[in-house]
Enzyme design. Structure first.
Site, mmCIF file in Angstrom:
data_model
loop_
_atom_site.group_PDB
_atom_site.id
_atom_site.type_symbol
_atom_site.label_atom_id
_atom_site.label_comp_id
_atom_site.label_asym_id
_atom_site.label_seq_id
_atom_site.Cartn_x
_atom_site.Cartn_y
_atom_site.Cartn_z
ATOM 1 N N LYS A 12 0.958 -1.221 0.188
ATOM 2 C CA LYS A 12 -0.143 0.041 0.165
ATOM 3 C C LYS A 12 0.715 1.300 0.082
ATOM 4 C CE LYS A 12 -4.185 -1.696 2.328
ATOM 5 N NZ LYS A 12 -4.976 -1.293 3.577
ATOM 6 N N GLU A 37 -8.770 -0.822 16.401
ATOM 7 C CA GLU A 37 -9.733 -1.624 16.161
ATOM 8 C C GLU A 37 -10.458 -1.098 14.917
ATOM 9 O OE1 GLU A 37 -10.129 -4.583 17.592
ATOM 10 O OE2 GLU A 37 -8.683 -4.467 19.100
ATOM 11 N N ASP A 66 -9.426 1.855 3.671
ATOM 12 C CA ASP A 66 -9.965 0.936 4.021
ATOM 13 C C ASP A 66 -10.715 0.298 2.641
ATOM 14 O OD1 ASP A 66 -10.469 -0.960 6.124
ATOM 15 O OD2 ASP A 66 -12.621 -0.614 5.812
ATOM 16 N N PHE A 156 -3.051 -10.221 -3.693
ATOM 17 C CA PHE A 156 -3.149 -10.625 -2.312
ATOM 18 C C PHE A 156 -4.641 -11.164 -2.152
ATOM 19 C CE2 PHE A 156 -4.944 -6.972 -0.133
ATOM 20 C CZ PHE A 156 -4.843 -6.109 -1.143
ATOM 21 N N HIS A 184 -8.953 -0.314 -7.286
ATOM 22 C CA HIS A 184 -10.102 0.483 -6.405
ATOM 23 C C HIS A 184 -9.076 1.599 -5.566
ATOM 24 C CE1 HIS A 184 -8.874 -2.890 -4.880
ATOM 25 N NE2 HIS A 184 -9.322 -2.983 -3.615
HETATM 26 P P1 IMP Z 1 -7.893 -3.623 4.259
HETATM 27 O O1 IMP Z 1 -8.107 -2.417 3.540
HETATM 28 O O2 IMP Z 1 -6.438 -3.677 4.430
HETATM 29 O O3 IMP Z 1 -8.424 -3.385 5.811
HETATM 30 O O4 IMP Z 1 -8.206 -4.680 3.394
HETATM 31 C C1 IMP Z 1 -9.153 -5.571 3.564
HETATM 32 C C2 IMP Z 1 -9.400 -6.969 2.954
HETATM 33 O O5 IMP Z 1 -10.115 -6.480 1.739
HETATM 34 C C3 IMP Z 1 -8.155 -7.396 2.635
HETATM 35 O O6 IMP Z 1 -7.552 -8.290 3.644
HETATM 36 C C4 IMP Z 1 -8.398 -8.256 1.370
HETATM 37 O O7 IMP Z 1 -9.229 -9.492 1.740
HETATM 38 C C5 IMP Z 1 -9.347 -7.304 0.816
HETATM 39 N N1 IMP Z 1 -8.936 -6.481 -0.431
HETATM 40 C C6 IMP Z 1 -8.775 -5.078 -0.172
HETATM 41 N N2 IMP Z 1 -8.121 -4.598 -1.588
HETATM 42 C C7 IMP Z 1 -7.936 -5.783 -2.153
HETATM 43 C C8 IMP Z 1 -7.220 -5.865 -3.387
HETATM 44 O O8 IMP Z 1 -6.619 -5.124 -4.281
HETATM 45 N N3 IMP Z 1 -7.356 -7.447 -3.857
HETATM 46 C C9 IMP Z 1 -7.677 -8.317 -3.048
HETATM 47 N N4 IMP Z 1 -8.356 -8.263 -1.992
HETATM 48 C C10 IMP Z 1 -8.544 -7.386 -1.339
#
Ligand code: IMP
Length: 198
Positions: A12, A37, A66, A156, A184
């Protein structure tokens, strides 16, 4: 303008830096990780909680994001539960997180979509910049469909089962450059820049 990133995820950090530095922002990375959290019911709430926590600790305007996957046939789930969908007993039951949480999330998603024809889905990201008493936010989305089975080694999370609109490969089969161009998170950041520069 200096902006602190409320994340320690190297993928990121790289993606966000590449975009914001083009526009002259000076990106700072925290020297330690805070445990925040994610109790919000929306992407915006969770991004806000992270940005605020880092702002209060480090005192710099802070950017947090997020994101998650929303599947139409599952009424928008996994949504904010994307990273821990395997453990959400009340929606589709518990899935054993072996060999990894990501793999369990994928197995559960494909199980819930067995025999389902409308497999449309979207990745959503929300980014927030917070600076005491106020902030800005923007959203980005990437539309697509859920494949019948996983394919590809890149990316991922749900990438191995997500086929972006206009492609015949999963996100995990795209190069990092191809993914960044349609992601996104990238779109949310571009939208945020438009708001910041307005
Ligand atoms: P966070 O924004 O790091 O909390 O991501 C939340 C969850 O959304 C991640 O653990 C993935 O399971 C899913 N996710 C978010 N963005 C992606 C992406 O670009 N590819 C695949 N999974 C995603």
């Amino acid at each position: 303008m200096r902006i602190l990133l409320a994340t320690s995820n190297p993928g990121k950090i790289k993606e966000i830096k590449e975009i914001l530095e083009k526009y002259g922002f000076q990106i700072e990375v925290p020297d330690r990780k805070l445990k925040v959290e994610e109790t919000g019911r929306t992407f915006l709430e969770n991004a806000y909680l992270k940005a605020k926590a880092y702002y209060e600790e480090f005192g710099l305007p802070t950017l947090a994001d997020d994101s998650g996957l929303e599947v139409k046939a599952l009424n928008g789930y996994p949504g904010v539960y994307s990273s821990r969908f395997y453990s959400l007993k009340e929606i589709g039951g518990y899935e054993d997180p072996t060999p990894s949480e990501d793999k369990a999330n994928l197995r559960k998603l494909l199980r819930l979509l067995e025999g389902v024809k409308d497999r449309s889905a979207r990745f959503v990201a929300c980014v927030v910049v917070y600076k005491g008493q106020g902030g800005l936010f923007a959203f980005g989305e990437c539309k697509g469909t859920i494949a019948e089975e996983p394919a590809g080694e890149g990316g991922f999370g749900y990438d191995p089962v997500f086929i972006p609109e206009g492609y015949d490969r999963t996100m995990a089969q795209l190069s990092p450059e191809e993914k960044n161009a349609i992601s996104h998170r990238g779109k949310a950041l571009e939208n945020l820049i438009r708001v910041l520069r307005y």
